[in-house]
Design a protein around this motif. Structure first.
Motif, PDB file in Angstrom:
ATOM      1  N   VAL A  60       3.923 -27.464 -24.427  1.00  0.00           N
ATOM      2  CA  VAL A  60       4.586 -27.723 -25.713  1.00  0.00           C
ATOM      3  C   VAL A  60       5.057 -26.415 -26.342  1.00  0.00           C
ATOM      4  O   VAL A  60       6.201 -26.303 -26.799  1.00  0.00           O
ATOM      5  N   THR A  61       4.155 -25.402 -26.378  1.00  0.00           N
ATOM      6  CA  THR A  61       4.520 -24.152 -27.046  1.00  0.00           C
ATOM      7  C   THR A  61       5.630 -23.415 -26.309  1.00  0.00           C
ATOM      8  O   THR A  61       6.460 -22.758 -26.945  1.00  0.00           O
ATOM      9  N   THR A  62       5.676 -23.520 -24.985  1.00  0.00           N
ATOM     10  CA  THR A  62       6.765 -22.878 -24.240  1.00  0.00           C
ATOM     11  C   THR A  62       8.102 -23.477 -24.625  1.00  0.00           C
ATOM     12  O   THR A  62       9.090 -22.758 -24.837  1.00  0.00           O
ATOM     13  N   SER A  63       8.137 -24.809 -24.737  1.00  0.00           N
ATOM     14  CA  SER A  63       9.391 -25.464 -25.129  1.00  0.00           C
ATOM     15  C   SER A  63       9.780 -25.089 -26.550  1.00  0.00           C
ATOM     16  O   SER A  63      10.952 -24.810 -26.838  1.00  0.00           O
ATOM     17  N   ILE A  64       8.799 -25.036 -27.452  1.00  0.00           N
ATOM     18  CA  ILE A  64       9.105 -24.688 -28.839  1.00  0.00           C
ATOM     19  C   ILE A  64       9.547 -23.228 -28.939  1.00  0.00           C
ATOM     20  O   ILE A  64      10.478 -22.907 -29.700  1.00  0.00           O
TER      21      ILE A  64
ATOM     22  N   PRO B 184       7.665 -32.411 -24.157  1.00  0.00           N
ATOM     23  CA  PRO B 184       7.456 -33.788 -24.600  1.00  0.00           C
ATOM     24  C   PRO B 184       8.747 -34.404 -25.135  1.00  0.00           C
ATOM     25  O   PRO B 184       9.712 -33.700 -25.436  1.00  0.00           O
ATOM     26  N   PRO B 185       8.775 -35.735 -25.264  1.00  0.00           N
ATOM     27  CA  PRO B 185       9.990 -36.395 -25.755  1.00  0.00           C
ATOM     28  C   PRO B 185      10.434 -35.886 -27.120  1.00  0.00           C
ATOM     29  O   PRO B 185      11.636 -35.756 -27.374  1.00  0.00           O
ATOM     30  N   GLU B 186       9.489 -35.604 -28.013  1.00  0.00           N
ATOM     31  CA  GLU B 186       9.872 -35.128 -29.339  1.00  0.00           C
ATOM     32  C   GLU B 186      10.569 -33.773 -29.263  1.00  0.00           C
ATOM     33  O   GLU B 186      11.560 -33.528 -29.955  1.00  0.00           O
ATOM     34  N   VAL B 187      10.041 -32.871 -28.404  1.00  0.00           N
ATOM     35  CA  VAL B 187      10.657 -31.550 -28.261  1.00  0.00           C
ATOM     36  C   VAL B 187      12.026 -31.678 -27.608  1.00  0.00           C
ATOM     37  O   VAL B 187      12.972 -30.972 -27.975  1.00  0.00           O
ATOM     38  N   ARG B 188      12.159 -32.575 -26.624  1.00  0.00           N
ATOM     39  CA  ARG B 188      13.460 -32.794 -26.006  1.00  0.00           C
ATOM     40  C   ARG B 188      14.462 -33.325 -27.025  1.00  0.00           C
ATOM     41  O   ARG B 188      15.650 -32.974 -26.987  1.00  0.00           O
TER      42      ARG B 188
END
Length: 424
Positions: A169-173, A197-201
């Motif tokens: 999650v943190t890598t995507s953010i 995750p879907p929310e980050v996408r």
């Protein structure tokens, strides 16, 4: 966030393990104690059976044999006060058992199992088996240690899984934050990869949509500025020509100066607006020059100017943004209209240059000008002298150069060498 998720997973796993393992550990202790008491009861009952069946002379030998094989201290209390086996105090529980009741009672250092038996020859006999605390807790510590190791292993596994999920999650953010910083710095080509995750996408898709929308709005702004340039340059050129035609030289110079100031201000605003967003560093010189010649041909027709055009039919890519090349061509043709009398012909030639570049040549049959006009702000008349400077900077930005010379038989020749675009 990774540390926070790890702490949450540690707390949750610990609570679950405590709720599960503590009752399990207590159950193990109870089972171990009951098993020890059951074994002691079996030993006491076997001795009680011997008391009922054997004569008094053989009873002592049987007690010794059972005590040796059973592993627990064994005592037989006879009605006359004698004691067989290991010596032990006659406690209240023993006196209660002598009344005919079999009991299990706590004693100092452990538990005593008492079985009452009625011997035909001896009377009321009490068989006592003592189970120490060590025997009651045998194997419990090992079981508790195993449960503790299991709990720690499960907690560590939970933390590792939580850290892996948190890192995803943190890598995507973090990547989204980097893209936003690049956009804030003016890199409108920055886009986020839909990962995590879907929310980050979903956030990444929204950020990409926002970046695309910003790019579209800036492109529309640049188009509006270019349209403003097209609309204002011809009236300004006409105003300058009308000013030069005035009978009063002072008034003509004053109006011409005001027109030049206005053109300089418009050019500055246009250039500033174009620099707000990165434009592509390549374009088709044939398309841009053809479009600008078509634009200026209207004014040339009004002033009865003949145009000698030599434009290729194939694309000629150059390492110049479309807007910059447009400003360069407008500056050169604007100089022709501004500094030559009406009816003076001019020519525009576009050919392939050396090493893949392009050569743009603008000629006119006017009075010509001096080479020192290449310096910014210099002019042969009352203009601002920005035209040739714009052309020079455009040429040099592509790796080319600007050359100004006098034409054979009079007039001026401006040669703009433009470099080829970089190979991908």
């Amino acid at each position: 966030m990774r540390r926070w998720l790890a702490l949450v997973m540690t707390a949750t796993t610990s609570l679950v393990l405590v709720a599960l393992l503590v009752p399990l550990g207590l159950l193990i202790g109870t089972v171990a104690e009951n098993a020890a008491v059951d074994r002691a009861t079996d030993t006491a009952e076997s001795v009680a059976a011997a008391v009922s069946a054997l004569p008094p002379g053989e009873l002592a030998l049987t007690v010794e044999q059972v005590a040796a094989s059973g592993g627990y201290p064994l005592t037989v209390f006879l009605p006359d006060g004698d004691v067989l086996g290991q010596a032990a105090p006659r406690s209240d529980a023993v006196r209660l058992a002598s009344l005919g009741r079999s009991v299990t009672a706590r004693a100092p250092g452990g538990t005593e199992v008492l079985v009452s038996v009625q011997s035909p020859s001896l009377g009321a006999v009490v068989v006592r088996v003592f189970v120490s605390e060590a025997d009651l807790d045998r194997g419990v510590r090992e079981a508790w240690l195993g449960l503790l190791v299991l709990g720690l292993a499960l907690t560590a596994l939970g933390i590792a899984v939580a850290d892996r999920l948190a890192r995803r999650v943190t890598t995507s953010i973090t990547a989204l934050a980097g893209v936003s910083h690049r956009l804030a710095a003016g890199d409108l080509t920055a886009r986020a990869s839909p990962e995590g995750p879907p929310e980050v996408r979903s956030v990444a898709a929204a950020l990409n949509h926002l970046a695309g929308r910003i790019d579209e709005l800036l492109a529309a702004e640049r188009e509006a500025v270019a349209d403003l340039s097209h609309r204002l340059r011809t009236p300004l050129t006409g105003l300058r020509l009308n000013a030069e035609a005035l009978a009063d030289p002072e008034e003509a110079a004053q109006i011409g100066a005001r027109a030049d100031e206005l053109e300089q201000a418009v050019t500055s605003i246009i250039n500033t607006t174009r620099r707000r967003a990165p434009a592509p560093r390549s374009c088709d010189a044939t398309s841009v020059v053809t479009d600008r010649v078509r634009f200026w041909s209207v004014l040339a027709e009004d002033q009865n100017r003949l145009m000698d055009l030599d434009l290729p039919g194939e694309p000629l890519p150059v390492a110049v943004a479309p807007g910059e090349l447009t400003a360069c061509v407008d500056a050169l043709l604007g100089n022709v209209f501004a500094h030559t009398p009406e009816g003076v012909p001019f020519g525009v030639r576009l050919t392939s240059g050396s090493q893949g570049g392009v050569l743009l040549v603008v000629t006119d049959a006017g009075p010509g000008f001096e080479t020192e006009l290449l310096e910014r702000g210099s002019s042969g008349g009352d203009s601002t002298g920005l035209g040739l400077d714009i052309a020079r900077r455009t040429a040099e930005s592509s790796g080319g150069s600007l050359n100004v010379r006098a034409a054979t038989g009079g007039g001026a020749v401006v040669e703009v060498s433009l470099g080829p675009p970089a190979r991908p």
